[in-house]
Design an enzyme around this catalytic site. Structure first.
Site, mmCIF file in Angstrom:
data_model
loop_
_atom_site.group_PDB
_atom_site.id
_atom_site.type_symbol
_atom_site.label_atom_id
_atom_site.label_comp_id
_atom_site.label_asym_id
_atom_site.label_seq_id
_atom_site.Cartn_x
_atom_site.Cartn_y
_atom_site.Cartn_z
ATOM 1 N N HIS A 13 0.792 -1.231 0.000
ATOM 2 C CA HIS A 13 0.000 0.000 0.000
ATOM 3 C C HIS A 13 0.825 1.282 0.000
ATOM 4 O O HIS A 13 0.268 2.378 0.011
ATOM 5 C CB HIS A 13 -0.943 0.015 1.211
ATOM 6 C CG HIS A 13 -1.765 -1.230 1.301
ATOM 7 N ND1 HIS A 13 -1.421 -2.295 2.100
ATOM 8 C CD2 HIS A 13 -2.884 -1.602 0.636
ATOM 9 C CE1 HIS A 13 -2.304 -3.270 1.952
ATOM 10 N NE2 HIS A 13 -3.197 -2.887 1.062
ATOM 11 N N GLY A 24 -6.732 11.751 8.515
ATOM 12 C CA GLY A 24 -7.449 10.668 7.861
ATOM 13 C C GLY A 24 -7.542 10.909 6.363
ATOM 14 O O GLY A 24 -7.405 9.993 5.550
ATOM 15 N N ARG A 53 -6.489 16.570 3.210
ATOM 16 C CA ARG A 53 -5.909 17.316 4.327
ATOM 17 C C ARG A 53 -4.395 17.085 4.393
ATOM 18 O O ARG A 53 -3.646 17.978 4.753
ATOM 19 C CB ARG A 53 -6.573 16.929 5.648
ATOM 20 C CG ARG A 53 -6.228 17.875 6.776
ATOM 21 C CD ARG A 53 -7.101 17.671 8.005
ATOM 22 N NE ARG A 53 -8.483 17.969 7.753
ATOM 23 C CZ ARG A 53 -9.503 17.377 8.363
ATOM 24 N NH1 ARG A 53 -9.284 16.441 9.253
ATOM 25 N NH2 ARG A 53 -10.741 17.723 8.087
ATOM 26 N N VAL A 90 -3.998 13.436 13.484
ATOM 27 C CA VAL A 90 -4.816 14.644 13.607
ATOM 28 C C VAL A 90 -6.145 14.330 12.929
ATOM 29 O O VAL A 90 -6.168 13.778 11.828
ATOM 30 C CB VAL A 90 -4.136 15.881 12.965
ATOM 31 C CG1 VAL A 90 -2.926 16.327 13.768
ATOM 32 C CG2 VAL A 90 -3.728 15.626 11.519
ATOM 33 N N GLU A 128 -10.365 5.640 14.232
ATOM 34 C CA GLU A 128 -9.049 5.093 13.847
ATOM 35 C C GLU A 128 -8.096 4.772 14.995
ATOM 36 O O GLU A 128 -7.198 3.933 14.841
ATOM 37 C CB GLU A 128 -8.318 6.094 12.911
ATOM 38 C CG GLU A 128 -8.927 6.254 11.542
ATOM 39 C CD GLU A 128 -10.037 7.306 11.525
ATOM 40 O OE1 GLU A 128 -10.016 8.220 12.384
ATOM 41 O OE2 GLU A 128 -10.938 7.206 10.667
ATOM 42 N N ASP A 158 -18.736 17.095 15.397
ATOM 43 C CA ASP A 158 -20.115 16.597 15.513
ATOM 44 C C ASP A 158 -20.447 16.497 16.988
ATOM 45 O O ASP A 158 -19.574 16.232 17.804
ATOM 46 C CB ASP A 158 -20.229 15.189 14.901
ATOM 47 C CG ASP A 158 -19.774 15.162 13.459
ATOM 48 O OD1 ASP A 158 -20.619 15.396 12.579
ATOM 49 O OD2 ASP A 158 -18.572 14.945 13.219
HETATM 50 N N1 HPA Z 1 -18.583 9.541 14.619
HETATM 51 C C1 HPA Z 1 -17.447 8.858 14.432
HETATM 52 N N2 HPA Z 1 -16.324 9.451 14.045
HETATM 53 C C2 HPA Z 1 -16.336 10.774 13.850
HETATM 54 C C3 HPA Z 1 -17.493 11.530 14.035
HETATM 55 C C4 HPA Z 1 -18.672 10.884 14.451
HETATM 56 O O1 HPA Z 1 -19.727 11.506 14.631
HETATM 57 N N3 HPA Z 1 -17.193 12.819 13.735
HETATM 58 C C5 HPA Z 1 -15.879 12.834 13.387
HETATM 59 N N4 HPA Z 1 -15.367 11.607 13.461
#
Ligand code: HPA
Length: 236
Positions: free
Chosen positions: A4, A20, A24, A88, A182, A205
């Site tokens: 990979h 991730g 970014r 990050v 992760e 969130d």
């Molecule tokens: N859930 C899981 N992982 C996340 C979320 C979420 O609401 N927001 C950012 N990463």
């Protein structure tokens, strides 16, 4: 080379900043590093090495979720001799006390994932971040006048958790104040290979109130976190 990663070993730094999102990763390389070189682009997972204030640093995306993080952190630690990874990323809050935009440094990661069990026959469901890296993440944030909350997180396989009991269980069992997808694989692989890994997150969130940042806010509101990670790397 691994299945990979197509980088030459000498092009990968000992310290990796790991978002991730490959977009970014490119933004971090373009905006914060000098002497940037793309070192791998298998499956569009563009990875870069450059210098930050003179220090050689790589930026490598993990992709989303424990399986993807499992692959990249395994290969970077095992085949590329990476010593330290700072993830990050973004997280969902499990409490009203963490607002969108707040910063979280992860103490430990709890998961129902079978990753550690299937890879290494390890039954642990809680794996710790590096205290050493966390010390510098906290110190750097303090020096920058940025508040960080130190918390356990739920490393979930599911973004859209529609059963409230899953969140409540993670809260009750290990006081997880936020969720992401992760860290369980990252911390497990760091422990397996005797390396160090930590994670700093921006809340995007809130799973209690249902607030979710827009796609553009998810990309934009992460600059403090990136600077804290890069400045901490200088001290490691
Ligand atoms: N859930 C899981 N992982 C996340 C979320 C979420 O609401 N927001 C950012 N990463």
């Amino acid at each position: 080379m691994t299945p990979h990663i197509e980088a030459n070993k000498e092009d990968v730094a000992k310290i990796v900043i790991m978002p991730g999102d490959p977009v970014r990763a490119k933004l971090i390389a373009d905006n914060y590093l000098e002497n940037v070189k793309m070192i791998s682009n298998v499956r569009g997972m563009n990875a870069f090495t450059g210098t930050y204030k003179g220090l050689k640093i790589s930026v490598f995306p993990s992709g989303m979720g424990i399986p993807s993080m499992g692959i990249y952190s395994y290969e970077l630690f095992k085949e590329y001799d990476v010593d330290k990874i700072i993830k990050v990323g973004t997280c969902g809050s499990y409490t009203k006390d963490l607002d969108l935009g707040d910063l979280v440094v992860v103490n430990a990661s709890y998961s129902e994932s079978t990753y550690a069990k299937v890879q290494d026959n390890v039954d642990d469901d809680l794996i710790y971040a590096s205290d050493f890296i966390n010390f510098y993440l906290r110190e750097t944030a303090e020096e920058m006048g940025k508040h960080v909350t130190i918390a356990n997180v739920h490393s979930s396989d599911v973004f859209y958790e529609e059963d409230d009991n899953i969140r409540k269980n993670a809260m009750d069992k290990h006081v997880c104040m936020a969720c992401e997808m992760e860290s369980f694989a990252l911390f497990h692989n760091a422990k397996k290979f005797g390396k160090k890994a930590s994670q700093i997150l921006t809340v995007t969130d809130n799973l209690v109130t249902g607030e979710r940042a827009s796609a553009s806010d998810r990309t934009n509101k992460v600059n403090d976190m990136i600077v804290i990670a890069l400045e901490s790397a200088l001290k490691l």
